[in-house]
Design an enzyme around this catalytic site. Sequence first.
Site, short mmCIF file in Angstrom:
data_model
loop_
_atom_site.label_atom_id
_atom_site.label_comp_id
_atom_site.label_asym_id
_atom_site.label_seq_id
_atom_site.Cartn_x
_atom_site.Cartn_y
_atom_site.Cartn_z
N ASP A 84 10.02 3.78 3.46
CA ASP A 84 9.90 2.44 4.03
C ASP A 84 9.07 1.58 3.08
O ASP A 84 7.89 1.85 2.86
CB ASP A 84 9.23 2.49 5.40
N PRO A 105 17.27 9.25 8.37
CA PRO A 105 16.33 10.28 8.82
C PRO A 105 15.26 9.67 9.73
O PRO A 105 14.70 8.61 9.43
CB PRO A 105 15.69 10.78 7.51
N GLY A 153 10.27 8.98 8.08
CA GLY A 153 10.22 8.41 6.74
C GLY A 153 8.79 8.30 6.26
O GLY A 153 7.84 8.45 7.04
N LEU A 154 8.64 8.03 4.98
CA LEU A 154 7.29 7.84 4.43
C LEU A 154 6.96 6.36 4.41
O LEU A 154 7.67 5.57 3.79
CB LEU A 154 7.21 8.41 3.00
N GLY A 155 5.89 5.97 5.09
CA GLY A 155 5.40 4.59 5.03
C GLY A 155 4.71 4.37 3.69
O GLY A 155 4.06 5.28 3.16
N TYR A 174 4.13 -5.25 0.00
CA TYR A 174 3.22 -4.12 -0.23
C TYR A 174 2.80 -4.04 -1.70
O TYR A 174 1.91 -3.27 -2.07
CB TYR A 174 3.86 -2.79 0.21
N LYS A 229 11.88 -5.13 2.95
CA LYS A 229 11.71 -6.27 3.87
C LYS A 229 11.53 -7.58 3.11
O LYS A 229 10.83 -7.62 2.09
CB LYS A 229 10.49 -6.04 4.77
N HIS A 252 10.71 -9.48 7.62
CA HIS A 252 9.45 -8.77 7.85
C HIS A 252 8.68 -9.28 9.07
O HIS A 252 8.15 -8.50 9.85
CB HIS A 252 8.58 -8.88 6.59
#
Length: 319
Positions: free
Chosen positions: A43, A13, A16-18, A48, A77, A110
Site C-alpha cells: 500500500d 491479498p 498488505g504492507l503499509g 508518503y 493514491k 486519498h
Amino acid sequence: MKFHHFKNNDAMPLLGLGTWKSGPGEVYQAVRTAIELGYRHFDCAFVYDNEAEIGEALAESIAAGKVKREDLWITSKLWNNSHPCELVLPALKQTLSDLQLDYLDLYLIHWPISLRKDVIYPNQASEYIPLGEIPLTETWAALEECYDLGLVRHLGVSNFSVKKLGEILSKSRLQPEVNQIEMHPFLQQPKMMEFCRENYIHLTAYSPLGSKDRAESMKGKNEPSLLEHPTILQIAARNQCSPAQVLIKWAMERGTSVIPKSVNPRRMKENLESIQVNISAKDMQEIAALDQHFRYLDGTFWTRGGSPYTLENIWDGEA
Ligand code: A2P
C-alpha cells in the site's frame, strides 16, 4: 493467503504492507524483505514521499526473480493537490514512474480534501480549494480516463463517508471498488461496512495497530492503546499469539483487507503470520464490545488555519 476477489476476478491479498511513515533509507530494505517473507500486497501513496525507493525494491525483486509483477498487488493514491482533472494523469504518471511500474492494481483518491497545486501540507486558508469547487465526481471522471488508458486496473477512494461514496456511485460510470479507511476495534464502522457490502465496495483497514509512530503533532491527548488493551492482551494470551496478530486477524475475519505498517523484519513476519492465527467467535464478540468510535486520524489537521474544511464536512456526521 486470503484474497478479495473483484468482479473481473482480480485477487487482492487481504494482508498488505503499509508504507506510510516508512522512511527513506529503510523502506527499500523493508519491501525487499517483505517480498522474501511472502508479502504480495503493498500500500503506497505519493504523499508518503517514498515511492521511488519502493520502486527500486520492486524492480530489483522482480529482476532477481523473487516475484513476478502479475503476482504483486500495488495500490497508490492521488494526493489532494492533484484533484483538478488535468492534474490527475500527470500525478498518476509520476507515481508509476517512481514505482517503476506500467500499471497500478488500485488507485485511490486519498482524501476528500482539495489543495492548491503546489501545496503538499497546507499552512493557511489560501492553500485550500474549498469543498465543492472541484466536485469529487470530476476528479473521479479523470480517474476513469486513467482506467480507460489501462494504467490502473481498479479505482477507489480513501477516507470517504457513506454520503460521499453515494455521490460518486450515483453520478459515475465506474463504481468505486474500494474505500480505504481507518478501522480497528475502537472504530468498527458497522454502518460503513453494511453500505459497502450492499454496494460491492471492498473496505481496506488502515492504522490497524493504532499508528503509534505518527508525528506527535498528529496525536491527541490520552489516546487509547490498541496493542495494550486488556481484552486484546487476553485474547492474544488465549490464542498464543501477539496483540498485533489479534488485531490483524480480526480485520481479515471481517472480510476487510488490512495494511499494518512495519519496517522491522521480525514484526513484518509476525504480522504476516496473523493469517494462521485462530480467533474464535467468542473472541470476535469480545472485540465487538470495544467499539468507541475513536479515530486516531480524526482529520483535525485539515481544519486548521482558516481551512474551509470542518470535521462535520469531512465525515458528514458519520461515526
Ligand atoms: P515498526 O515499523 O518499527 O515495526 P499502523 O500499521 O497502525 O500504522 O502501526 C504501525 C506502527 O506499529 C509502527 O510503529 C510499527 O513499528 C508498529 N508495529 C508494526 N507491527 C507491529 C507488531 N507486530 N507489534 C508491535 N508493533 C508493531
